[in-house]
Scaffold this active site. Sequence first.
Site, PDB file in Angstrom:
ATOM      1  N   GLU A 173      16.270   2.584 -44.724  1.00  0.00           N
ATOM      2  CA  GLU A 173      15.167   1.687 -44.343  1.00  0.00           C
ATOM      3  C   GLU A 173      15.662   0.356 -43.804  1.00  0.00           C
ATOM      4  OE1 GLU A 173      15.115   3.510 -47.117  1.00  0.00           O
ATOM      5  OE2 GLU A 173      13.320   4.731 -46.935  1.00  0.00           O
TER       6      GLU A 173
ATOM      7  N   HIS B 258       5.288   5.612 -56.043  1.00  0.00           N
ATOM      8  CA  HIS B 258       4.684   6.168 -54.825  1.00  0.00           C
ATOM      9  C   HIS B 258       3.171   5.939 -54.759  1.00  0.00           C
ATOM     10  CE1 HIS B 258       8.495   8.391 -54.777  1.00  0.00           C
ATOM     11  NE2 HIS B 258       8.261   8.722 -53.541  1.00  0.00           N
TER      12      HIS B 258
ATOM     13  N   GLU C 142      11.477   7.772 -40.924  1.00  0.00           N
ATOM     14  CA  GLU C 142      11.856   9.030 -41.557  1.00  0.00           C
ATOM     15  C   GLU C 142      10.760  10.066 -41.343  1.00  0.00           C
ATOM     16  OE1 GLU C 142      12.359   7.559 -45.492  1.00  0.00           O
ATOM     17  OE2 GLU C 142      14.020   6.292 -44.864  1.00  0.00           O
TER      18      GLU C 142
ATOM     19  N   PHE D   4       6.389   5.282 -47.524  1.00  0.00           N
ATOM     20  CA  PHE D   4       5.509   4.797 -48.589  1.00  0.00           C
ATOM     21  C   PHE D   4       5.794   3.296 -48.718  1.00  0.00           C
ATOM     22  CE2 PHE D   4       5.742   9.224 -49.579  1.00  0.00           C
ATOM     23  CZ  PHE D   4       4.679   9.564 -50.394  1.00  0.00           C
TER      24      PHE D   4
ATOM     25  N   ASP E 268       5.864   1.607 -51.217  1.00  0.00           N
ATOM     26  CA  ASP E 268       6.682   1.407 -52.419  1.00  0.00           C
ATOM     27  C   ASP E 268       8.166   1.266 -52.089  1.00  0.00           C
ATOM     28  OD1 ASP E 268       4.520   2.855 -54.609  1.00  0.00           O
ATOM     29  OD2 ASP E 268       4.444   3.475 -52.525  1.00  0.00           O
TER      30      ASP E 268
END
Lengths: 345, 345, 337, 337
Positions: free
Chosen positions: D59, D128, D28, D82, D84
């Site tokens: 993802e 995050h 992304e 990230f 996360d």
Amino acid sequence: MWRPEPSDADLPVRIAEAGLDRDVLLAAYRRMCLIRVFEEAVRSRYWIGKTSTFNMAAEPIRGELHLAIGHEAVAVGVCALLGDADAVVSTHRAHHHALAKGVDPGRLAAEMFGKATGLCRGKGGEMHLFARNKRFLNSGIVGASYPQAAGAAFSFQRQGNRNLAVAFSGEGAANHGTFSETLNAAALWQLPLVIVIEDNLYADATPKWAAQAVNQQFQRAQSHNVPAYLVDGMDVIDVHAAARRAVDRARDGYGPTVIEAVCYRYRGHFEGDPENYRTREEVELWQRLDPIPRLADRLRRLGWADDATLTGLREAAAHDAVQAVRFAEDSPPPEPVEALAGVFA
Amino acid sequence: MWRPEPSDADLPVRIAEAGLDRDVLLAAYRRMCLIRVFEEAVRSRYWIGKTSTFNMAAEPIRGELHLAIGHEAVAVGVCALLGDADAVVSTHRAHHHALAKGVDPGRLAAEMFGKATGLCRGKGGEMHLFARNKRFLNSGIVGASYPQAAGAAFSFQRQGNRNLAVAFSGEGAANHGTFSETLNAAALWQLPLVIVIEDNLYADATPKWAAQAVNQQFQRAQSHNVPAYLVDGMDVIDVHAAARRAVDRARDGYGPTVIEAVCYRYRGHFEGDPENYRTREEVELWQRLDPIPRLADRLRRLGWADDATLTGLREAAAHDAVQAVRFAEDSPPPEPVEALAGVFA
Amino acid sequence: MLSGIAPAISEAIDQEMAGNPNVVVLGEDVTYWGAVFGFTAGLFQKYGRERVIDTPITEQTFMGMAVGAAATGLRPVVSLMFVDFLGTCFDQIYNHMAKNHYMSGGQFPMPVTIVTAVGGGYGDAGQHSELLYGLFGNVPGIKVVVPATAHDAKGLTATALADPNPVVIFGHKLLTGHPGVPFEGEEEDVPKDPYTIPFGQAAVRREGTDLTIIATALMVRRSLQAAARLAEHGISAEVIDVRTLVPLDIDTLVASARRTGRVLLVDEDYRSFGTTGELAFRIQAGAFDRLRAPIHRVAVPDVPIPFAEPLEQAVIPSVTRIVDAARALTGVPATAR
Amino acid sequence: MLSGIAPAISEAIDQEMAGNPNVVVLGEDVTYWGAVFGFTAGLFQKYGRERVIDTPITEQTFMGMAVGAAATGLRPVVSLMFVDFLGTCFDQIYNHMAKNHYMSGGQFPMPVTIVTAVGGGYGDAGQHSELLYGLFGNVPGIKVVVPATAHDAKGLTATALADPNPVVIFGHKLLTGHPGVPFEGEEEDVPKDPYTIPFGQAAVRREGTDLTIIATALMVRRSLQAAARLAEHGISAEVIDVRTLVPLDIDTLVASARRTGRVLLVDEDYRSFGTTGELAFRIQAGAFDRLRAPIHRVAVPDVPIPFAEPLEQAVIPSVTRIVDAARALTGVPATAR
Ligand SMILES: Cc1ncc(C[n+]2csc(CCOP(=O)(O)OP(=O)(O)O)c2C)c(N)n1
Ligand SMILES: Cc1ncc(C[n+]2csc(CCOP(=O)(O)OP(=O)(O)O)c2C)c(N)n1
Ligand SMILES: [Mg+2]
Ligand SMILES: [Mg+2]
């Protein structure tokens, strides 16, 4: 319902169809102004200490800041139809949804300032705005709002009440697998769910054309047997008209609806965004469609408000926003030891 | 193309349209027989030691066994159009895809028997059947095959060759978010991908009606701008006709296609399945549509094969299957120490 | 009398459902198949599709639904059919279910109970044989329950269902009692009436003086067998069943370690960066001055679970390997076996 | 001269892309934004959309595509924006990318490099700000790279890109050098020419005799600052940068622990069931007879990262907390700070 250029000849008809009246529209105007002024106020505070070098860690507001300036009509047009018992699950771009749902602006601002009086006592921050009294939930993970709202809708259905749940999301989120999974589940079980897509043409720096094979999402919804409306998200009347049908359908037990509202974010994805993926001209073009002056014009044209009334509403909104930010600024920070509490209930 | 009752008046036309000829159909017949006999042989071995009390841990074949008896026409109809350089990504129900793709039956059986000569030296088992020489990949995770096949298609596109990738899956898998995510990506980038859904009406013990809001998937594909064919998965000619269009489209650079093939699994989801979710009558009804005798009848009717030819093909297939199972049975088990090797390349 | 943890768990859910209309069961094949291994067996027949709901194969969506449902008054019990599938829904579990209470400043407790099947040993290979409770223990906000007996399974499930937090119950397949997989448990006298067992209390399953063996789930059984064999060799092993990893009853573990001076951790999860490391840290922190030898461990040696029998047996801790490790730890050389 | 690991990583990718047409970058916002923190900055301008591809927010699909692409001749570099977000794609990573080589009996190596942004300290809150490398270390088949310097970042990335296995590079945001977040790194003399740094070699960043501080990424910086302060108090701390957690250079850690007899683990990942536990296990196993005190640790105390500054500072290890822990460990009482 999307029109490339707004034409207002049919305005009275549309207002009637949408079940709107003067009071609702004036309240919507005030709420949209509140969101706008609130976000502008927060923005000005955010940039304190960040102007010479932009550093997210600088106080008074740390972290990311995702403004929804330009999206107000979507949030207000939908939430005007909701009560406190209805649930809303929002995303990383959440301020406008929270304010439209009636979340207290002072505690909202205090959360963004990381204060002990914040909605979440400073633990959440702007991507995690929770307000139990308004059944407002939030997540910073794209695509996560859909199933959670479906879960709330599932609750309401099991509990046999007439509540519904709304998932807000961007158009980028609708590419995520949770979108189709949730559509299927909601249609299968006829859940009282409304999915609202704020299509602002970009997901971060990625334009729609680089991320979607088809330009709109409503066909995807329809392929799961979920009715969908494509609406002008810069027009609160258009949003409201579609939302009313969706909300009625949900409350009456007929299942989910998707509202795809085309809108635009006038600011970057977050503050500090270099915005190297779009042109100044594009932004200006969309500014001509700003939902707030547009509604003001119409209220005037309908004879439902004169300049003084509108100014009064704007000033009242500004007052609320200023109060909210002042409350936040005046509030104490949380005690460090609080950090260790509350993992488990 | 789905017909509730097969009517064959137009058979010659359909065969011509599908670009089929006698040789291809005879080869398809033999391949379908091979799959059927192979699976029956494996099944008989699987139940050794499991008849009094069913225990998956009992040798000679341990673990789950997902037979595809009834699905043969789909695998063969599609894979007849593929070469070794094309990729196939399969699922928990994989034997028929592997055999149709040309994977060596002996090494396939040896893998299921957990032998050192197995495709994966006994490390994979029947849900993890990999064969590099046939570009055959596999996963036991439902929904995982779609993006992996898209990734292979992406490779081929970048490499500028005319290869394509095929993802097989069940209809249950198509509810998974990866299905719509992959459709979007494949349509966006026009990847040379064919997604084949074997719709056998059940996902484990869950019937379609309990898991899907709409009865078929092809509309979902179309809502992403991906053409889709609904075909009779018990009719190899029908499958082949759709697959040819899909494969040509992919090789010619026009992007992905979905083939939704309605078929039926005559055995339980896996061996040992109590099958308490469907009736004996339903199974018998579908048995009337068995793709193998159906193809035999047609070959006879077309005058392309007499009983002796068909028997010969069946016997050749049975011979191959017997050889394969014998190879597996005669092979040595892997050395225990092998277990510790090969995590990293 | 009950054979296996699966009927014990379904009984606990049943007893909670009978009294609490907000309890619903969600997941794949929870009706006809009782979540494959029987954790939800019988509930559909009793409560119908209104409260026992088969979902499409969409783990992230039904886990996300549990989050939304728990926030609005329901008490979801969710089946994750095999723990190996966590990768398809971990976001909803660890980023939302586990964090929402904290991130919301205490506004949204997340009373969700997840039941999942774990473990290998019957040839289900790399994507259907894992434990993975270490991953759940690593992220904050999730309670981790690892029952070794039917009695515990019932009482711990009842506790989970009364807990306002996300709890994951890891049901080992070889203890479920489900026909189709080997059963390493035993018939137990499990009270019919509801009862609870508190989280965070380890159980000393066998007392001993020479070393402490610490284990979970199936490994408790195997450790007890190993202890019996060790006794024949004159080694007295204490065997502790951890029962819940989060919260962890470190006091019991440390007290035993201090007494015996030697610790063997037995774990069916992956060896590195997980459960055994954590237990070792906490035990050495609490018993440092009493340890007479380094802490040892027997666990899956950081490989995916292979399919073939000799390979699978080579990586999942066996009674023999536990015995050998214990003997090495206590100074008696391991046998050639 | 380079400031930060982000330009170092993008330079290593660039140098590999120049020579190897099979390297593609997926993720992304990898084009205009260079994966937000700059790990892929400049590549789009140089190689175009054919080789640097923005993906939809999916993802699990782009990670799955990497699996399929790696199996058929490409060498994907994937951005997980990230860390996360791993919960949305962990299945493709740990069940496929990490296992396919093993499960296929060696037929399908998975040469994929994942670059992901980690760490907190700038107010990005619970979803995050995580590290989560412990999770990746826990499952077999993934190499875990945790650079602390730009020099290492470039060399380790080059090694990753030559490795036939999945490698995840954890780039700490406060070391990226990206404007917008604080920078705790420094300007470094990084060779322009390509070079590699082998995996599995820890670096002794400062020598000392009283205790060994073991850290990764940002915590190496903070530990070095702590060591400087400790020196003022007469405490001589050795500071070791682990550099790669998988493979782990346990020899260097054990050797130092044996020398100093005292070990402090400093980690920005969650405290329990993760990295510090594993390091503790292996160090006590190798240095048992030389340890003069239990191993200590400073890590995030099993809470999600809270948003407000005082809360966030209370949970992410600071120089002061490292100093205090080191003083407690060496017997000097902690200051009141
Ligand atoms: C699962 C996941 N992936 C990526 C991100 C990073 N991210 C945050 S916002 C965003 C773009 C969202 O776009 P859209 O849904 O269109 O909403 P908008 O920001 O335009 O309102 C991305 C990729 C995330 N938060 N979660
Ligand atoms: C992500 C995931 N969830 C659940 C399962 C368990 N499971 C294995 S096969 C199956 C049903 C698949 O149904 P379908 O896709 O229709 O294929 P079929 O078995 O009918 O061929 C399920 C739920 C799994 N393997 N992976
Ligand atoms: Mg958008
Ligand atoms: Mg099926």
